[in-house]
Design a protein around this motif. Structure first.
Motif, PDB file in Angstrom:
ATOM      1  N   LYS A 862       0.835  -1.202   0.000  1.00  0.00           N
ATOM      2  CA  LYS A 862       0.000   0.000   0.000  1.00  0.00           C
ATOM      3  C   LYS A 862       0.865   1.246   0.000  1.00  0.00           C
ATOM      4  O   LYS A 862       2.027   1.215   0.427  1.00  0.00           O
ATOM      5  CB  LYS A 862      -0.912   0.010   1.236  1.00  0.00           C
ATOM      6  N   GLU A 863       0.286   2.334  -0.447  1.00  0.00           N
ATOM      7  CA  GLU A 863       0.971   3.626  -0.372  1.00  0.00           C
ATOM      8  C   GLU A 863       0.238   4.496   0.645  1.00  0.00           C
ATOM      9  O   GLU A 863      -0.962   4.739   0.516  1.00  0.00           O
ATOM     10  CB  GLU A 863       1.011   4.321  -1.724  1.00  0.00           C
ATOM     11  N   ILE A 864       0.977   4.950   1.663  1.00  0.00           N
ATOM     12  CA  ILE A 864       0.353   5.730   2.724  1.00  0.00           C
ATOM     13  C   ILE A 864       1.144   7.016   2.961  1.00  0.00           C
ATOM     14  O   ILE A 864       2.301   7.150   2.539  1.00  0.00           O
ATOM     15  CB  ILE A 864       0.271   4.932   4.042  1.00  0.00           C
ATOM     16  N   LYS A 865       0.504   7.924   3.658  1.00  0.00           N
ATOM     17  CA  LYS A 865       1.119   9.200   4.016  1.00  0.00           C
ATOM     18  C   LYS A 865       1.152   9.305   5.537  1.00  0.00           C
ATOM     19  O   LYS A 865       0.118   9.203   6.196  1.00  0.00           O
ATOM     20  CB  LYS A 865       0.326  10.360   3.421  1.00  0.00           C
ATOM     21  N   LEU A 866       2.346   9.508   6.108  1.00  0.00           N
ATOM     22  CA  LEU A 866       2.504   9.705   7.550  1.00  0.00           C
ATOM     23  C   LEU A 866       2.610  11.187   7.847  1.00  0.00           C
ATOM     24  O   LEU A 866       3.384  11.905   7.194  1.00  0.00           O
ATOM     25  CB  LEU A 866       3.772   9.001   8.056  1.00  0.00           C
ATOM     26  N   ILE A 867       1.855  11.650   8.821  1.00  0.00           N
ATOM     27  CA  ILE A 867       1.898  13.071   9.164  1.00  0.00           C
ATOM     28  C   ILE A 867       2.237  13.239  10.642  1.00  0.00           C
ATOM     29  O   ILE A 867       2.229  12.273  11.395  1.00  0.00           O
ATOM     30  CB  ILE A 867       0.565  13.768   8.855  1.00  0.00           C
TER      31      ILE A 867
END
Length: 867
Positions: A862-867
């Protein structure tokens, strides 16, 4: 334990228990904190004799022991005064060492390497009043620790040493009389280093033909000033070639926005504010300036005569009276005048304290302010501005004890506080706890520390880079500043690219120490580190700074761990840092060790990493936003901590805590529940904030496990996967998550994370799981064995070869029964570093046969964004 009179030191030793406490951070292998042994009898010693040697080089006179002719004895001689209590204790120490040296270990049986020194505060204070040198050492150390005399009065002070012919240290410990005398009722308060005359001469303590042993009763003395001037001269002349970083770092072209005029203050008692841009002629010849590090404290927050938009015009025109300045500022002006430096920078008097715009503009220039200063004055012993820099003291506190022992073999030594006692006055001071001061000290080329009883010098030189009034020329201590010296002394910033791992390790050491510092305003955490980040940016021109970590160290650097005393910074009304940055945590943080051994591999593909700084020209300072986008695997999990208190013996044996890890399917149903009661199945830590009314933490923490790195199985450890615990924070074009903790899974439990069962029958699925785990475990073990065999000498004995062939046949039969494709030898040849990061998680597993493949499936990417 019975209270003892000073002339009955050894009576009552039958009540002394036998135990040893070893300091885990010891400097030397034999540097133990406490060693107290039993003794049935009372060895002879002489009463206090006032005879002394007249100089450090003159042998002490021999005195006849009271028991002469029957037993060996030692008589102490000291160049300085000793009270009866301390004299008798040191005399017994000399007797003990002399007996060991002359008679050997057999003669020491039943003879304690310890004795009672003072039973309460009165004899200790009386000794200090009578100028007993050892009592002065003890009292100076207790003041650094800020212990109340009431606590001392309720305790015994014991002296002990490591039994042997040449002890290295004397140890002094408190034991409270109101509690049983046991290991947990023993607090080591001071160690004195023993410097034998045969190895160290008087020059170590600054005693030369032109300089005697005298010390002055104040740090404001001319002698103290001359020492400071000599330290600066030695640094600037750089005759030994060790001070290049001290002298090459500054730029004479750069000056702060505002400075204070020291010359005006000393001549007119008015401290004028000057702006170099408006008065350039004042700076044509005199451009050197000094900075001050100090604690504001609660008093300073409301009482300091700070610079404001309302008084800046008057400060520029007329200045502020010296009588209105707190003592610390006035002392700093005097100290600056020692060096004939005209300009001084003090934050509260040079930055507008009621202008957010001015503070933001000036705060991001701290790198230049401290880096370009001639030196930094550090008011270590002042909790706020009222306490000043200079201190009155007993001169004996900074004078080495010169003692000699006359027994069957005479020997002489110096006694001084050891490395921890010397540097506690800096590293454990109120000032050292402040976050801003940490950067100020690290960036300054030179620091002049004003401590509770002496001045100390610190610079960026290669060792020795420390000096003090006790040791004017530095010392051969193996560790200084309690293991946390300025980073420049440990790391050369102008290094070649192939030594960058050393720089990243140095950065980890810096931020580990920085994370535990205190801030009045939590939003300062990034900007107060900005200057140090700039320093490393120069040394790492091809790397990118990302809110406290470096891009090239991803993903390993994301695996920092917060302590039990830490928590998220919480809501402050302004953005602080992304959750994947350790700067989002208020409290101590431990960095992840960066592994360059080749056994640890990334499992994720970092697609993008960005930060949006408040000031585009200063990307290391405050941020508006930050994120990391990655391609990775995810597995739903729940962690159920066990907070129940367990008996110490269960914990000591490695058991007791029954933490549980629930590994879930995509639909949220539980696939497995793993407990670490019987083995090290997993480790975890949380970054989440919970209700303060809760006695413990949360009962359950649910989220996703994102594997970041994998450590291959070796002869020293099993397969290990480390990653983040994350929580979804909303949908969008890209799935977005925040970090909530850390999770590490070991051994066969890694496979339960990697594979999902497709069979609905749990009993049947569990049987297939057993087959799969045996298969994967066998192939992993076999791959490592084959690889290791290739690195060994090809010539092996015939019996070993036959045994190997037998093992291989058995293993092959097992693998064939499970229909595992791809040979062990092929897998042994796999170079994980040469394949894509997202393919490594399953690269060592081989191809699962069709029978098992129908029962299990791998995680999807999966492609995720961590903030």
């Amino acid at each position: 334990m019975n209270l003892l009179e000073s002339d009955e030191i050894l009576k009552g030793n039958d009540n002394i228990g036998s135990f040893v406490l070893v300091n885990p951070d010891q400097v030397d292998d034999d540097d133990v904190d406490i060693f107290v042994v039993k003794s049935p009898g009372l060895p002879p010693f002489t009463r206090h004799n006032e005879t002394k040697a007249s100089s450090p080089d003159e042998p002490a006179e021999t005195s006849q022991d009271a028991n002469s002719g029957s037993k060996p004895s030692a008589t102490i001689r000291s160049l300085t005064q000793l009270c009866d209590t301390c004299y008798n204790a040191l005399n017994y120490f000399g007797y003990h060492a002399d007996l060991h040296k002359t008679k050997g270990e057999e003669a020491m049986e039943g003879l304690p390497a310890a004795c009672l020194l003072h039973n309460g505060a009165k004899t200790l204070q009386d000794g200090e009043d009578g100028r007993c040198h050892l009592c002065v050492f003890l009292m100076a150390n207790l003041r650094v620790k800020r212990l109340a005399m009431e606590s001392i009065d309720e305790s015994n002070i014991e002296m002990c040493w490591q039994s042997g012919p040449a002890p290295k240290r004397l140890h002094f410990a408190l034991t409270h009389r109101g509690h049983p005398r046991a290991a947990k009722n023993y607090w080591n308060i001071l160690k004195l280093q023993i410097w034998p005359f045969s190895e160290f001469d008087k020059a170590l303590f600054g005693i030369t033909e032109g300089k005697g042993m005298e010390r002055h009763p104040t740090t404001e003395s001319e002698q103290t000033r001359d020492n400071a001037l000599e330290w600066l001269k030695r640094c600037q002349t750089n005759e030994d070639g060790k001070h290049n970083q001290c002298n090459n770092a500054a730029s004479r072209d750069w000056l702060p926005t505002r400075l204070l005029d020291v010359k005006s203050a000393t001549e007119t008692s008015m401290v004028k504010l000057v702006t170099p841009l408006d008065t350039p002629r004042d700076f044509e010849q005199e451009r050197e300036y000094i900075t001050l590090s100090h604690c504001w404290g609660k008093w300073g927050a409301s009482q300091l005569p700070v610079l404001t938009t309302g008084n800046i015009a008057e400060r520029l025109r007329e200045g502020v009276s010296m009588s209105l300045l707190p003592k610390t500022f006035a002392d700093a002006i005097k100290a600056a005048s020692w060096f004939k430096v005209r300009w001084l920078w003090i934050d509260s008097l040079c930055i507008l304290q009621d202008s957010k715009e001015d503070w933001q503009r000036e705060s991001i220039m701290m790198y230049d302010v401290y880096k370009n200063a001639l030196l930094n004055i550090s008011a270590d012993d002042s909790p706020d501005g009222r306490f000043g820099c200079f201190r009155n003291r007993d001169p004996l506190a900074v004078l080495p004890m010169n003692i000699s022992f006359n027994g069957q073999e005479s020997w002489r030594c110096w006694l001084t506080p050891d490395t921890h006692a010397v540097f506690d006055s800096i590293t454990k001071s109120s000032l050292a706890k402040r976050g801003w001061v940490f950067q100020e000290r690290q960036l300054s080329r030179r620091v002049l520390h004003f401590t509770s009883h002496e001045l100390m010098w610190e610079c960026c030189a290669e060792a020795p880079y420390f000096a003090s009034e006790t040791f004017p020329g530095g010392t051969p201590f193996k560790s200084v500043f309690n293991g946390n010296p300025k980073f420049q002394t440990r790391t050369k910033l102008n290094v070649a690219p192939d030594t960058s791992p050393e720089l990243y390790q140095a950065w980890n050491t810096i931020y580990k120490e920085y994370s535990g510092k205190i801030f009045s305003h939590v939003q300062d955490r990034l900007v107060a580190l900005s200057g140090l980040a700039q320093e490393f940016e120069v040394a790492l021109p091809d790397d990118m700074y990302l809110a406290g970590i470096w891009r090239s160290t991803l993903p390993q650097s994301l695996l920092w761990q917060s302590s039990e005393d830490s928590s998220p910074v919480g809501s402050t009304g302004s953005y602080i840092a992304p959750t994947w940055s350790w700067l989002s945590i208020a409290g101590p943080v431990s960095p992840s060790a960066l592994d360059y051994s080749g056994s640890t591999y990334s499992l994720v593909d970092i697609v993008d990493a960005t930060t949006t700084p408040v000031f585009p020209a200063k990307p290391t300072a405050s941020l508006k936003d930050a994120s990391i986008t990655m391609r990775c695997f995810m597995r739903p999990v729940e962690v159920r901590p066990d907070y129940e208190k367990k008996p110490w013996y269960m914990l000591a044996m490695g058991g007791g805590k029954t933490h549980k890890l629930s590994i879930k399917e995509e639909d949220g149903t539980e696939a497995f529940c793993v407990s670490n009661l019987d083995s090290d199945a997993f480790d975890f830590s949380f970054d989440i904030e919970w209700d303060q009314d809760m006695e413990n933490g949360p009962d359950v923490v649910a989220g996703y496990f994102v594997p970041l790195i994998m450590r291959k199985p070796t002869e020293y450890g099993s397969l290990c996967i480390r990653g983040l615990l994350v929580e979804s924070v909303g949908d969008g074009p890209k799935a977005t998550y925040k970090r909530i903790g850390l999770l590490t899974v070991y051994g066969s439990h890694c496979q339960r994370v990697k594979y999902m069962a497709t069979h609905s029958d749990k009993d049947e699925a569990e049987q297939k799981w057993d087959h799969l785990l045996k298969c994967l475990r066998a192939t992993h073990e076999r791959s490592e064995k084959l690889k290791n065999n290739k690195e060994e000498n090809s010539s092996e004995c015939e019996s070993s070869a036959e045994k190997e062939d037998s093992e291989e046949r058995v293993l092959t039969e097992k693998l064939e029964s499970l229909k595992v494709g791809e040979s062990d030898e092929d897998r042994a040849q796999i170079d994980l570093g040469s394949i894509d990061a997202t393919e490594r998680l399953y690269a060592l597993d081989g191809v699962v046969g069709s029978e098992l493949q129908s029962m299990f499936e791998k995680l999807s990417l999966k492609e995720i964004k961590l903030i």
